[in-house]
Design an enzyme around this catalytic site. Structure first.
Site, mmCIF file in Angstrom:
data_model
loop_
_atom_site.group_PDB
_atom_site.id
_atom_site.type_symbol
_atom_site.label_atom_id
_atom_site.label_comp_id
_atom_site.label_asym_id
_atom_site.label_seq_id
_atom_site.Cartn_x
_atom_site.Cartn_y
_atom_site.Cartn_z
ATOM 1 N N HIS A 4 -75.567 2.579 32.334
ATOM 2 C CA HIS A 4 -76.486 2.923 31.249
ATOM 3 C C HIS A 4 -77.883 3.184 31.813
ATOM 4 O O HIS A 4 -78.513 4.199 31.512
ATOM 5 C CB HIS A 4 -76.539 1.796 30.210
ATOM 6 C CG HIS A 4 -77.724 1.877 29.280
ATOM 7 N ND1 HIS A 4 -77.835 2.833 28.295
ATOM 8 C CD2 HIS A 4 -78.861 1.139 29.212
ATOM 9 C CE1 HIS A 4 -78.985 2.666 27.643
ATOM 10 N NE2 HIS A 4 -79.631 1.644 28.196
ATOM 11 N N ASP A 55 -92.585 33.527 35.451
ATOM 12 C CA ASP A 55 -91.423 32.632 35.625
ATOM 13 C C ASP A 55 -91.885 31.488 36.509
ATOM 14 O O ASP A 55 -93.068 31.367 36.816
ATOM 15 C CB ASP A 55 -90.240 33.382 36.273
ATOM 16 C CG ASP A 55 -88.904 32.732 35.902
ATOM 17 O OD1 ASP A 55 -88.696 31.567 36.295
ATOM 18 O OD2 ASP A 55 -88.091 33.364 35.209
ATOM 19 N N TRP A 112 -79.185 -1.252 37.547
ATOM 20 C CA TRP A 112 -79.696 0.063 37.954
ATOM 21 C C TRP A 112 -80.682 -0.065 39.105
ATOM 22 O O TRP A 112 -80.936 0.900 39.812
ATOM 23 C CB TRP A 112 -80.331 0.815 36.783
ATOM 24 C CG TRP A 112 -81.780 0.519 36.573
ATOM 25 C CD1 TRP A 112 -82.307 -0.468 35.797
ATOM 26 C CD2 TRP A 112 -82.903 1.228 37.134
ATOM 27 N NE1 TRP A 112 -83.676 -0.433 35.857
ATOM 28 C CE2 TRP A 112 -84.071 0.605 36.669
ATOM 29 C CE3 TRP A 112 -83.041 2.324 37.987
ATOM 30 C CZ2 TRP A 112 -85.355 1.023 37.029
ATOM 31 C CZ3 TRP A 112 -84.316 2.738 38.334
ATOM 32 C CH2 TRP A 112 -85.455 2.089 37.857
ATOM 33 N N SER A 142 -82.363 17.375 44.213
ATOM 34 C CA SER A 142 -82.655 18.181 43.036
ATOM 35 C C SER A 142 -84.068 17.920 42.534
ATOM 36 O O SER A 142 -84.824 18.850 42.239
ATOM 37 C CB SER A 142 -81.622 17.860 41.945
ATOM 38 O OG SER A 142 -82.149 18.121 40.677
ATOM 39 N N SER A 143 -84.447 16.647 42.458
ATOM 40 C CA SER A 143 -85.782 16.307 41.952
ATOM 41 C C SER A 143 -86.877 16.835 42.856
ATOM 42 O O SER A 143 -87.902 17.325 42.380
ATOM 43 C CB SER A 143 -85.945 14.793 41.853
ATOM 44 O OG SER A 143 -85.225 14.300 40.784
ATOM 45 N N HIS A 187 -91.808 1.957 41.058
ATOM 46 C CA HIS A 187 -92.930 1.941 40.131
ATOM 47 C C HIS A 187 -93.497 3.319 39.833
ATOM 48 O O HIS A 187 -93.649 3.670 38.670
ATOM 49 C CB HIS A 187 -94.006 0.918 40.468
ATOM 50 C CG HIS A 187 -94.759 0.631 39.202
ATOM 51 N ND1 HIS A 187 -94.260 -0.185 38.223
ATOM 52 C CD2 HIS A 187 -95.870 1.174 38.693
ATOM 53 C CE1 HIS A 187 -95.054 -0.147 37.184
ATOM 54 N NE2 HIS A 187 -96.040 0.665 37.445
ATOM 55 N N GLU A 227 -91.826 5.885 39.865
ATOM 56 C CA GLU A 227 -90.769 6.452 39.034
ATOM 57 C C GLU A 227 -91.004 6.166 37.552
ATOM 58 O O GLU A 227 -90.760 6.998 36.683
ATOM 59 C CB GLU A 227 -89.412 5.889 39.481
ATOM 60 C CG GLU A 227 -88.244 6.126 38.535
ATOM 61 C CD GLU A 227 -87.811 7.569 38.486
ATOM 62 O OE1 GLU A 227 -88.181 8.335 39.383
ATOM 63 O OE2 GLU A 227 -87.101 7.923 37.530
ATOM 64 N N TYR A 244 -93.798 5.943 36.119
ATOM 65 C CA TYR A 244 -94.822 6.864 35.609
ATOM 66 C C TYR A 244 -94.327 8.293 35.590
ATOM 67 O O TYR A 244 -94.801 9.105 34.796
ATOM 68 C CB TYR A 244 -96.108 6.704 36.422
ATOM 69 C CG TYR A 244 -96.699 5.337 36.179
ATOM 70 C CD1 TYR A 244 -96.719 4.824 34.893
ATOM 71 C CD2 TYR A 244 -97.170 4.551 37.194
ATOM 72 C CE1 TYR A 244 -97.199 3.567 34.638
ATOM 73 C CE2 TYR A 244 -97.666 3.282 36.952
ATOM 74 C CZ TYR A 244 -97.669 2.795 35.671
ATOM 75 O OH TYR A 244 -98.145 1.550 35.421
ATOM 76 N N SER A 292 -100.418 14.797 23.975
ATOM 77 C CA SER A 292 -101.754 15.374 23.984
ATOM 78 C C SER A 292 -101.759 16.816 23.495
ATOM 79 O O SER A 292 -102.815 17.354 23.158
ATOM 80 C CB SER A 292 -102.350 15.322 25.396
ATOM 81 O OG SER A 292 -102.407 14.001 25.852
ATOM 82 N N HIS A 306 -95.317 -6.133 41.520
ATOM 83 C CA HIS A 306 -95.338 -6.915 40.280
ATOM 84 C C HIS A 306 -93.940 -7.040 39.673
ATOM 85 O O HIS A 306 -93.746 -7.794 38.739
ATOM 86 C CB HIS A 306 -96.354 -6.360 39.261
ATOM 87 C CG HIS A 306 -96.016 -5.012 38.710
ATOM 88 N ND1 HIS A 306 -96.975 -4.103 38.353
ATOM 89 C CD2 HIS A 306 -94.838 -4.409 38.444
ATOM 90 C CE1 HIS A 306 -96.399 -3.017 37.890
ATOM 91 N NE2 HIS A 306 -95.101 -3.180 37.931
ATOM 92 N N HIS A 307 -92.993 -6.266 40.215
ATOM 93 C CA HIS A 307 -91.597 -6.437 39.785
ATOM 94 C C HIS A 307 -90.947 -7.615 40.506
ATOM 95 O O HIS A 307 -89.802 -7.933 40.246
ATOM 96 C CB HIS A 307 -90.794 -5.170 40.072
ATOM 97 C CG HIS A 307 -91.280 -3.971 39.335
ATOM 98 N ND1 HIS A 307 -90.789 -3.607 38.099
ATOM 99 C CD2 HIS A 307 -92.231 -3.061 39.631
ATOM 100 C CE1 HIS A 307 -91.402 -2.516 37.676
ATOM 101 N NE2 HIS A 307 -92.295 -2.153 38.591
ATOM 102 N N THR A 345 -105.062 3.715 30.933
ATOM 103 C CA THR A 345 -104.131 3.862 29.811
ATOM 104 C C THR A 345 -104.879 3.640 28.498
ATOM 105 O O THR A 345 -104.648 4.350 27.507
ATOM 106 C CB THR A 345 -102.962 2.870 29.943
ATOM 107 O OG1 THR A 345 -102.484 2.913 31.280
ATOM 108 C CG2 THR A 345 -101.844 3.234 28.998
ATOM 109 N N LYS A 392 -106.641 6.701 27.477
ATOM 110 C CA LYS A 392 -105.778 7.703 26.857
ATOM 111 C C LYS A 392 -105.501 7.353 25.400
ATOM 112 O O LYS A 392 -105.616 8.213 24.519
ATOM 113 C CB LYS A 392 -104.454 7.814 27.625
ATOM 114 C CG LYS A 392 -104.653 8.217 29.060
ATOM 115 C CD LYS A 392 -103.369 8.627 29.722
ATOM 116 C CE LYS A 392 -103.061 10.063 29.408
ATOM 117 N NZ LYS A 392 -103.640 11.023 30.334
ATOM 118 N N ARG A 422 -81.459 -11.457 30.994
ATOM 119 C CA ARG A 422 -80.912 -10.113 30.819
ATOM 120 C C ARG A 422 -79.620 -9.986 31.618
ATOM 121 O O ARG A 422 -79.299 -10.844 32.435
ATOM 122 C CB ARG A 422 -81.933 -9.067 31.277
ATOM 123 C CG ARG A 422 -82.247 -9.141 32.753
ATOM 124 C CD ARG A 422 -83.455 -8.307 33.134
ATOM 125 N NE ARG A 422 -83.135 -6.893 33.210
ATOM 126 C CZ ARG A 422 -83.814 -6.006 33.977
ATOM 127 N NH1 ARG A 422 -84.842 -6.413 34.703
ATOM 128 N NH2 ARG A 422 -83.475 -4.738 33.994
#
Lengths: 296, 516
Positions: B67, B96, B132, B160-161, B244, B246, B248, B259, B293-294, B319, B322, B441
C-alpha cells in the site's frame, strides 16, 4: 531568438517503448538471475537495451546532421547531460556518505566509544580500527567467524598512485582533444582522444590487477567485513563508470575517425562524453584520498 | 509538428506528445490509486475489530508494505508528473517538453516497474513485508526472496523519475516563451522546478541504498551487518536522506496547484508571490538537513537529536509563510466555491493540521512517546491525503475542462468533495487518539481499548474509498460530453493555459507567445 519558432518536436517514435522492453527485461532478468535462476532474460534484455540505445543515439545524430536541431534544442541536451552527471554525483555521495558514517560514528560506537558505545556489550573484545582488520564477528568468534577481516589492504602508493596519475593525465589529454577539435585540427583531435582512451584502458587494466591481488593474496574481498565492502563498492562502481566512460569516448573516436563526425562548433556528443570523463576523474581523486590514502 | 495523433493503440505506445504522455501518467496514477486503495481497505477491514478476522498477519504486512509503496511511487508521484506534463509546457508557452522521446520512456518504464513489483504478491514467500521504508535487517537478512524483484523495480522507477525530472528542468530552464522570466512563472512551474531538483538529488541515493541491500543479501557485504563492522542504522540514514526530500517531492507541486486555484476563485492575485518562491526554496533546502527526525528513537548522540529537532522545527517558518499567503489571498476576495476551490480550501486547513502534528513529532523528547504509533500514521496521512491527493484532485477538476473541452458535473464534484472530506477525517482523525494512547502502527491486531476508534476509522476508510468512484464516474462523463467549456473556463483565471482553446489542441504554442 529566431530558433524558438522551430524547436524540433520529433514525430512518434518506437524507440522509447522498445527501450522500456529492454530495460524491463534487464531488470526482471537481473532479479531472476541474482535469485539463482537463469541469466537468459537479463542477457536478452541487455542486448535489446543496448541495441535500442545504439539506434536512439544514431537517430539523434542523424537529426542533428540534417539540421533539425536548433540552438535551443542543443541546449536541452546540454542541460540533460549536466543534470544526469549531477545525479551520478549523488549516487556516489550515498556510498561516500556510508563510508564516512561508518568510520566516524558506527565503528567507534561498536568499539565502545562515546555516546552510543554501549553496543560494545554485544561484541566484547572488539576494537574499532581503520582499516578494520578484525571484524566484530572475528573478535568474538575467532576462527569460527563467518565474516573475518582481510589479511592486508592495498598499498595506496603503488597501483593506486599509478592509476591516479593515469586518470589525471587522461583528463588533460581529453581537454587537449577538445582544444584541437575547436581549432578544427582533426588529426590532433583523433590522437589526443586515442591517448585518453588508452589511458582509460590502462587504468582499468591496473584496477583488475589490484582486484586480483586483493582477492588472491590479501584476503580482501566483498565478504571481508565493512572495509572490503566500502572499498569494493566505491572503487567497483567507479570502475564501472570508467568502463562506461571509455566506451563513450571510444564511440566518439570511431565517429570521428570512421564517419568524420563533429564540427569545430558542433560536437556536443564528444563534449558530453568528456564531461563524463572529467566527472569519473574527480570521483577517483575523492577515492584516492578517502579510500586509499586516509584509509590505510 | 503538423500531424495530429495517430489512431489506435500505437498513438499511446509511440507518442512524443506531452499531452498524451500526461494523460497516460494520470490514468496510470489513478489505477495505482485504486490498487493501493484496495490494499488500504484490506488493512482497514482487518482492523475493523480486534482479533484476526480476514487475513494472516504475514499477508497483512505485505498489504501495509505494498500500500505504501504503490501510493508513494505509483499514485502520488506519477500524478504530479502527469500534471507537469500537461500543464508546464502550456504554462510557459512551450511547444512540448524539452526531450519528448525520453518523456515517453520515463512514462512507459512505470507500468513495467509496477507489474514487477505487484507480481511479487504471487511469488514464493510472498511480497515484500517489511514496510514501505524497508528497514534493514528486516529487508535484508529476514526478507522474502521477492525482495530482489522489489530492488530492481525500485531501480527502474528511479531511472524513470530521474529522466522525468531532468526533462522538466530542461523544459523550464530552456523552453520558456520570450518575456517569461523566472519570477513571472506560475507557481506550479516554480514548485515543479524545485521538485525536479529534489528528485535528481535524491533518487540516486535511493538507488544507492537498494544497491547496498542487494549486495548485503546476495554478495556477502556488511553494510548493515554489525558482525562485519557495518550498522543497520546506516540503512536508516541513507534511506531517510532520500526519504525526507521525497516527502517534499510529494507536497511541493501540491503547493503549486493550490497557489493556482485559490487566486482564481478568490478573484485576487496570489498574495506574496515572491515570498512563495523563496519559501518553497527554503523548504527544499531544509529537506536535506532534517532526515534523522525519522530516527529519534533509534539511538543518536544528543547533539544529533537536538540538531535534527531544531532544523525540523525551522520548516514550520516557510510553511507558515505559505499558509499565511493562501489565507491572505482569500481575505476579502470575491470567493466562490467550485469543486477545485473546495478541495483547495480543505487542503489549506487539513494540511495545516498535518503540519502541526508534524511539529509535535519534531520535538525529540515527545517523539519518544509518539514514535511508531498510529499518531505517526495519522500525521502523514493528513499531509498526504488532504495534502497531495486533494491537491491532485483539485488540479484535475480545475484543468479537466481544459483537457477535455467539457465542464465536469459540479454537483457530482461537490458530492465527491464532501464525501471525501468526511471520509478522510473520519478515517484519520481517530488515529491521532489511538496513537497517543499507544497503539503501534503496522500490526494486524490490537488491544481491546482501541476497538472503538478503529471501528470508526474503518468505516471512514470505506466511505472515502467509495467516494472516489464518484470521481472516476465524473471524469468519464466529462470526457464523453457535458457543457462545453470556453477557452478561459473560469471567470478570472490567470495564465497562458487559458489563452488556448478548450480542449487544448494537440500541439500548442508551436510559435511561442510573447509574455509581457
Amino acid at each position: 531568438m529566431a530558433s524558438e519558432s522551430s524547436y524540433y518536436v520529433p514525430e512518434q517514435s518506437r524507440l522509447p517503448i522498445f527501450a522500456t522492453v529492454g530495460l524491463g527485461l534487464t531488470a526482471y532478468g537481473a532479479a531472476n538471475w541474482v535469485n539463482g535462476n537463469s541469466s537468459y532474460l537479463f542477457m536478452l534484455g541487455s542486448i535489446v537495451l543496448a541495441g535500442v540505445l545504439w539506434a536512439w543515439f544514431g537517430q539523434v545524430i542523424k537529426e542533428n546532421m540534417a539540421g533539425l536541431n536548433s540552438d535551443q534544442l542543443k541546449k536541452s541536451y546540454v542541460w540533460g547531460m549536466g543534470w544526469f552527471i549531477f545525479s551520478e554525483v549523488m549516487f556516489f555521495a550515498a556510498f561516500f556518505g556510508a563510508l564516512f558514517y561508518i568510520r566516524t560514528f558506527a565503528l567507534p560506537w561498536l568499539g565502545g566509544e562515546g555516546d552510543k558505545g554501549s553496543t560494545n556489550m554485544l561484541w566484547q573484545g572488539f576494537e574499532a580500527t581503520w582499516p578494520l582488520m578484525t571484524t566484530p564477528d572475528a573478535a568474538v568468534n575467532g576462527d569460527a567467524a563467518k565474516i573475518a577481516g582481510p589479511n592486508a589492504i592495498i598499498d595506496p602508493w603503488h597501483l593506486p598512485l599509478i592509476n591516479t596519475i593515469l586518470l589525471l593525465a587522461s583528463s588533460v589529454t581529453v581537454h587537449f582533444a577538445h582544444v584541437f577539435l575547436k581549432k578544427d585540427n582533426r588529426k590532433a583531435f583523433n590522437w589526443w582522444l586515442f591517448a585518453t582512451i588508452a589511458l582509460g584502458v590502462a587504468f582499468l587494466f591496473f584496477q583488475v590487477e589490484e582486484y586480483l591481488e586483493a582477492y588472491q593474496e590479501l584476503g580482501l574481498t566483498l565478504e571481508s567485513g565493512i572495509y572490503g565492502t566500502t572499498f569494493f563498492m566505491l572503487t567497483g562502481f567507479h570502475g564501472a563508470h570508467v568502463t562506461l566512460g571509455t566506451i563513450m569516448l571510444l564511440v566518439m573516436w570511431c565517429r570521428s575517425v570512421f564517419a568524420g563526425h563533429f564540427k569545430k562548433d558542433d560536437h556536443f556528443g564528444f563534449e558530453a562524453a568528456s564531461w563524463y570523463w572529467h566527472f569519473v576523474d574527480v570521483v577517483w581523486v575523492g577515492l584516492f584520498i578517502f579510500v586509499y590514502v586516509l584509509g590505510s | 509538428m503538423a500531424h495530429g495523433p495517430q489512431p489506435g493503440f500505437k498513438r499511446w505506445l509511440y507518442t512524443t506528445n506531452h499531452k498524451d504522455i500526461g494523460t497516460m501518467y494520470l490514468w496510470f496514477s489513478f489505477a495505482m490509486f485504486f490498487l493501493g486503495g484496495i490494499m488500504a481497505l484490506v488493512i482497514r477491514a482487518e482492523l475493523f475489530q480486534p482479533g484476526l478476522q480476514i487475513v494472516e498477519p504475514e499477508f497483512f504486512n505485505q498489504m501495509t508494505t505494498m500500500h505504501g509503496l504503490i501510493m508513494v511511487f505509483g499514485a502520488v508521484m506519477p500524478a504530479f508528473v502527469g500534471l507537469a506534463n500537461w500543464m508546464v509546457p502550456m504554462m510557459i508557452g512551450a511547444p512540448d517538453m524539452a526531450l519528448p522521446r525520453m518523456n515517453n520512456w520515463s512514462f512507459w518504464i512505470l507500468p513495467f516497474a509496477f507489474a514487477m513489483l505487484v507480481s511479487t504478491l504471487f511469488m514464493e514467500g510472498g511480497a515484500p513485508n517489511f514496510g514501505w521504508t524497508f528497514y534493514a535487517p528486516l529487508s535484508t537478512e529476514y526478507a522474502p526472496p521477492s525482495v530482489t524483484f522489489f530492488i530492481f523495480a525500485v531501480h527502474i522507477m528511479g531511472a524513470s523519475s530521474i529522466m522525468g525530472a531532468i526533462n522538466i528542468v530542461a523544459t523550464i530552464l530552456n523552453m520558456r516563451a520570450p518575456g517569461m522570466t523566472l519570477m513571472k512563472m506560475p507557481l506550479f512551474v516554480w514548485t515543479w522546478l524545485i521538485t525536479a531538483y529534489l528528485l535528481i538529488a535524491v533518487m540516486p541515493v535511493l538507488a544507492g541504498v537498494v544497491t547496498m541491500m542487494l549486495m548485503d543479501i546476495h554478495f556477502g557485504t556488511s553494510f548493515f551487518s554489525a558482525a562485519g563492522g557495518g550498522d543497520p542504522v546506516l540503512f536508516q540514514h541513507v534511506f531517510w536522506f532520500f526519504g525526507h526530500p521525497e516527502v517534499y517531492i510529494m507536497i511541493l507541486p501540491a503547493f503549486g496547484i493550490v497557489s493556482a486555484i485559490i487566486p482564481t476563485f478568490a478573484r485576487k492575485p496570489l498574495f506574496g508571490y515572491s515570498s512563495m518562491v523563496y519559501a518553497t526554496s527554503s523548504i527544499a533546502f531544509l529537506s536535506f538537513i532534517v532526515w534523522a527526525h525519522h530516527m529519534f528513537t533509534v539511538g543518536m548522540p544528543i547533539a544529533g537529536e537536538l540538531f535534527f529537532m531544531y532544523a525540523t522545527m525551522l520548516i514550520a517558518v516557510p510553511t507558515g509563510v505559505k499558509v499565511f499567503n493562501w489565507v491572505t489571498t482569500m481575505f476579502r476576495g470575491s470567493m466562490t466555491f467550485e469543486t477545485p476551490m473546495l478541495f483547495s480550501i480543505a487542503f489549506v486547513i487539513l494540511f495545516t493540521i498535518g503540519g502541526f502534528s508534524g511539529l509535535m513529532l519534531a520535538i525529540a523528547p515527545a517523539d519518544f512517546q509518539y514514535h511508531d504509533t498510529y499518531f505517526v500514521v495519522a500525521h502523514f496521512h493528513y499531509v498526504l491525503v488532504p495534502g497531495a491527493i486533494f491537491s491532485i484532485t483539485a488540479g484535475v477538476y480545475y484543468w479537466l475542462p481544459k483537457w477535455t473541452g467539457n465542464m465536469y458535473n459540479e454537483t457530482m464534484g461537490k458530492v465527491h468533495f464532501w464525501l471525501s472530506f468526511i471520509g478522510l477525517n473520519v478515517t484519520f482523525f481517530p488515529m491521532h487518539f489511538v496513537g497517543l494512547a499507544g497503539m503501534p502502527r503496522r500490526i494486524p491486531d490490537y488491544a481491546l481499548q482501541f476497538a472503538d476508534f478503529n471501528l470508526i476509522a474503518s468505516c471512514g476508510a470505506f466511505l472515502f474509498g467509495a467516494s472516489q468512484l464518484v470521481f472516476l464516474f465524473n471524469i468519464l462523463r466529462t470526457i464523453n460530453g457535458g457543457k462545453k467549456a470556453t477557452a478561459e473556463v473560469w471567470e478570472d483565471a490567470d495564465g497562458l493555459e487559458w489563452t488556448v482553446p478548450s480542449p487544448a489542441p494537440y500541439h500548442t504554442f508551436a510559435t511561442p507567445p510573447v509574455v509581457k
